[in-house]
Write an enzyme that holds these catalytic residues in place. Structure first.
Site, PDB file in Angstrom:
ATOM      1  N   SER A  23       0.830  -1.213   0.000  1.00 43.68           N
ATOM      2  CA  SER A  23       0.000   0.000   0.000  1.00 43.68           C
ATOM      3  C   SER A  23       0.861   1.259   0.000  1.00 43.68           C
ATOM      4  CB  SER A  23      -0.930  -0.006   1.216  1.00 43.68           C
ATOM      5  OG  SER A  23      -0.193  -0.208   2.397  1.00 43.68           O
ATOM      6  N   ASN A 110      -1.658  -3.002  13.200  1.00 40.16           N
ATOM      7  CA  ASN A 110      -3.119  -2.878  13.238  1.00 40.16           C
ATOM      8  C   ASN A 110      -3.569  -1.656  14.042  1.00 40.16           C
ATOM      9  OD1 ASN A 110      -2.849  -5.222  11.855  1.00 40.16           O
ATOM     10  ND2 ASN A 110      -3.709  -6.562  13.433  1.00 40.16           N
ATOM     11  N   THR A 155     -40.284  25.241  -9.037  1.00 38.36           N
ATOM     12  CA  THR A 155     -40.583  23.888  -8.583  1.00 38.36           C
ATOM     13  C   THR A 155     -40.808  23.086  -9.858  1.00 38.36           C
ATOM     14  OG1 THR A 155     -42.982  24.149  -8.484  1.00 38.36           O
ATOM     15  CG2 THR A 155     -41.775  24.788  -6.509  1.00 38.36           C
ATOM     16  N   HIS A 156     -40.326  21.849  -9.870  1.00 37.63           N
ATOM     17  CA  HIS A 156     -40.380  21.015 -11.079  1.00 37.63           C
ATOM     18  C   HIS A 156     -39.687  21.697 -12.257  1.00 37.63           C
ATOM     19  CE1 HIS A 156     -43.628  18.885  -8.882  1.00 37.63           C
ATOM     20  NE2 HIS A 156     -44.000  20.113  -8.555  1.00 37.63           N
ATOM     21  N   ASN A 285     -17.801  27.281 -21.515  1.00 38.06           N
ATOM     22  CA  ASN A 285     -18.460  26.149 -20.844  1.00 38.06           C
ATOM     23  C   ASN A 285     -18.250  26.152 -19.332  1.00 38.06           C
ATOM     24  OD1 ASN A 285     -19.351  25.120 -23.313  1.00 38.06           O
ATOM     25  ND2 ASN A 285     -17.436  24.011 -23.643  1.00 38.06           N
ATOM     26  N   GLU A 290     -19.930  21.355 -13.939  1.00 36.23           N
ATOM     27  CA  GLU A 290     -20.269  20.011 -14.405  1.00 36.23           C
ATOM     28  C   GLU A 290     -19.463  18.942 -13.685  1.00 36.23           C
ATOM     29  OE1 GLU A 290     -21.596  20.552 -18.984  1.00 36.23           O
ATOM     30  OE2 GLU A 290     -19.528  21.066 -18.528  1.00 36.23           O
ATOM     31  N   TYR A 317      -8.837  -7.244  13.061  1.00 33.29           N
ATOM     32  CA  TYR A 317      -8.219  -6.731  11.836  1.00 33.29           C
ATOM     33  C   TYR A 317      -8.234  -7.789  10.736  1.00 33.29           C
ATOM     34  CZ  TYR A 317      -5.012  -4.802   8.454  1.00 33.29           C
ATOM     35  OH  TYR A 317      -4.482  -4.320   7.276  1.00 33.29           O
ATOM     36  N   GLN A 322      -7.247  -2.460   4.663  1.00 39.51           N
ATOM     37  CA  GLN A 322      -6.327  -1.589   3.934  1.00 39.51           C
ATOM     38  C   GLN A 322      -7.076  -0.815   2.838  1.00 39.51           C
ATOM     39  OE1 GLN A 322      -2.152  -2.815   3.093  1.00 39.51           O
ATOM     40  NE2 GLN A 322      -2.846  -2.893   0.966  1.00 39.51           N
ATOM     41  N   LYS A 325      -8.245   3.311   2.768  1.00 33.65           N
ATOM     42  CA  LYS A 325      -7.479   4.543   2.556  1.00 33.65           C
ATOM     43  C   LYS A 325      -7.761   5.241   1.230  1.00 33.65           C
ATOM     44  CE  LYS A 325      -4.063   2.167   4.554  1.00 33.65           C
ATOM     45  NZ  LYS A 325      -4.901   1.603   5.619  1.00 33.65           N
TER      46      LYS A 325
HETATM   47  N1  ARG Z   1      -0.920  -1.569   5.269  1.00 26.43           N
HETATM   48  C1  ARG Z   1      -1.765  -2.235   6.205  1.00 26.43           C
HETATM   49  C2  ARG Z   1      -3.129  -1.525   6.270  1.00 26.43           C
HETATM   50  O1  ARG Z   1      -3.230  -0.476   5.765  1.00 26.43           O
HETATM   51  C3  ARG Z   1      -1.129  -2.228   7.522  1.00 26.43           C
HETATM   52  C4  ARG Z   1      -1.612  -3.294   8.436  1.00 26.43           C
HETATM   53  C5  ARG Z   1      -1.084  -4.595   8.075  1.00 26.43           C
HETATM   54  N2  ARG Z   1      -1.365  -5.521   9.135  1.00 26.43           N
HETATM   55  C6  ARG Z   1      -1.251  -6.801   8.934  1.00 26.43           C
HETATM   56  N3  ARG Z   1      -1.549  -7.552   9.935  1.00 26.43           N
HETATM   57  N4  ARG Z   1      -0.866  -7.308   7.792  1.00 26.43           N
HETATM   58  O2  ARG Z   1      -4.099  -2.016   6.796  1.00 26.43           O
END
Ligand code: ARG
Length: 458
Positions: A23, A110, A155-156, A285, A290, A317, A322, A325
């Site tokens: 990641s 975690n 309205t509408h 434009n 948009e 976990y 992951q 994010k």
């Molecule tokens: N990159 C992982 C995440 O964003 C970190 C945690 C990884 N933990 C594990 N037990 N493999 O969640």
């Protein structure tokens, strides 16, 4: 390759495993948050006696250098750096030696990753709220200087009753006030540190999660280690609050698309906030508006995607988490860019108040005023509605102008016909929160007070 788990494994991880599971490509932006969490963790380890004072100093110095390298771009990533947390710990250990190898004492990625993402969300939600408040300020300024300009309220998408331009602009402003409130509220709920939960169950070591929580500026620490490492409500709520801003931007954007169309002609974009066509020389434009509409779809997708990721996960976990994010990063980036672009657009757009007035001055816009005039004379509203509806129908059929029909009707007459004059109907919207001048003047005061109060919340 030296992984965090090399002791238990023989040989290197497969290339495809790293390619699929790493990641680092996106969580590198959590670097400042990871460093903040690591600092708090190390200081706590020192205070509870798990690291000596000199070890703490060495690790803090290594964290400082790592942070500097990351910020300047001098940081050299290793192939084993699967995420930013691994990369930072690896570098700290290179720099601090044996003391660095103690950084991860009592900690798991975690709780570490959940901590970093909460710090990120706390900061970004506050920044997003500030951006939204700046847009509201522009809406307020434009409303306050719009004077008695008016346009049709729809309205509408059919012309209904004239409204002051200020009233229309502040309708969007109030929607954004609720967004600011939601951002503040989501931020309050996510203000809990998960650090010290470990992988799932806490630790046999004398960790002090309250200490790290207050060191990082969190309002509280977790109550349950399993919940701490698996809870992503805060990411989902942050996404919902962001998606709602995106939807409000989209609705404002749709208004701008309509207002700037040649069909309405109510507004003209400043050149700096409009785009041209590669082929059609005459075009101007409203691409920002948009994209505010278009990107809302993607941001809603970020929210629903994360909710779908979460729905079947057992405690605690799982690597699925992951996937929290990228949607959050994308949503905050796109919403903040969109809010800022719309702020510039709204600050510079010119309103064609003559075209607005002309559209609102169709005599039929005053139909409700005619009915209410009859009500004031004691006619039951349902009858009044039918009387005026009949006159409107006859005028549309070409019998005579509505004004002449009103004048000729003994129940209405000259005083009623005066209500059809340009600019008169909007002045008759006198109820609190209504679209007329007195109500809107009061509304502007209340909006300003609300905005001033919101500006101090973050
Ligand atoms: N990159 C992982 C995440 O964003 C970190 C945690 C990884 N933990 C594990 N037990 N493999 O969640």
């Amino acid at each position: 390759m030296s992984t965090l788990w090399h002791g238990r494994f023989e040989g290197d991880p497969a290339e495809e495993l790293m390619a699929y599971t790493a990641s680092i490509g996106f969580d590198v932006r959590l670097a400042p948050d990871d460093v903040a969490g690591s600092r708090a963790h190390v200081r706590m380890l020192g205070r509870v006696g798990l690291l000596s004072d000199s070890e703490v100093d060495v690790v803090l110095a290594a964290l400082h250098q790592t942070e500097t390298e990351l910020a300047s771009g001098d940081f050299e990533f290793a192939p084993s750096d699967e995420d930013i947390h691994t990369a930072i710990e690896r570098r700290v250990t290179e720099l601090a030696g044996a003391a660095g190898a103690k950084l991860h004492t009592g900690r798991s990625r975690n709780d570490q990753v959940a901590t970093a993402l909460r710090l990120f969300a706390k900061r970004e939600l506050a920044a997003m709220a500030a951006d939204v408040i700046a847009l509201q300020q522009v809406l307020l300024d434009r409303a306050a200087s719009a004077g008695d300009a008016y346009l049709p309220g729809y309205t509408h998408l059919q012309r209904a009753q004239p409204v002051l331009l200020a009233h229309h602009l502040l309708a969007h402003g109030w929607a954004l006030s609720r967004d600011v409130d939601r951002l503040a509220d989501a931020r309050t709920r996510l203000d809990v540190s998960p650090l010290g939960a470990g992988a799932v169950a806490g630790s046999s070591l004398p960790l002090d999660p309250d200490m790290t929580a207050s060191d990082m500026g969190f309002a509280a620490r977790f109550e349950n280690s399993m919940d701490a490492v698996s809870d992503r409500d805060f990411a989902a709520e942050s996404l919902f609050a962001s998606a709602m801003v995106a939807i409000h931007l989209s609705r404002l954007g749709e208004e701008i698309v309509f207002w700037t169309s040649e069909e309405a002609g109510f507004a003209t974009l400043d050149d700096a906030y409009a785009t041209g066509s590669s082929m059609l020389p005459q075009k101007k434009n409203p691409d920002i508006a948009e994209l505010a509409r278009g990107k809302a779809g993607r941001i809603i997708g970020n929210l629903t995607g994360l909710l779908a990721t979460l729905k079947g996960l057992p405690l605690a976990y799982n690597r699925d988490l992951q996937e929290d994010k990228e949607p959050l990063f994308d949503a905050v980036d796109q919403v903040r860019l969109g809010v800022r672009a719309m702020t510039g657009l709204m600050a510079t757009i010119s309103f064609n108040t003559d075209a607005m007035a002309a559209a609102a001055d169709a005599p039929t816009s005053a139909a409700t005023d005619l009915a209410e005039h009859l009500v004031a004379d004691g006619v039951p509203f349902r009858d009044a509605h039918a009387i005026v509806g009949d006159l409107v129908r006859r005028s549309l059929e070409g019998a005579a102008s509505l004004a002449d029909l009103v004048r000729a009707d003994p129940r209405l007459g000259e005083t009623a016909a005066a209500l059809l004059a340009p600019g008169v109907p909007v002045t008759r919207r006198t109820t609190p929160g209504g679209a007329g001048p007195h109500a809107v003047a009061a509304q502007i005061k209340r909006f300003r007070a609300q905005l001033d109060a919101d500006a101090t919340r973050f």
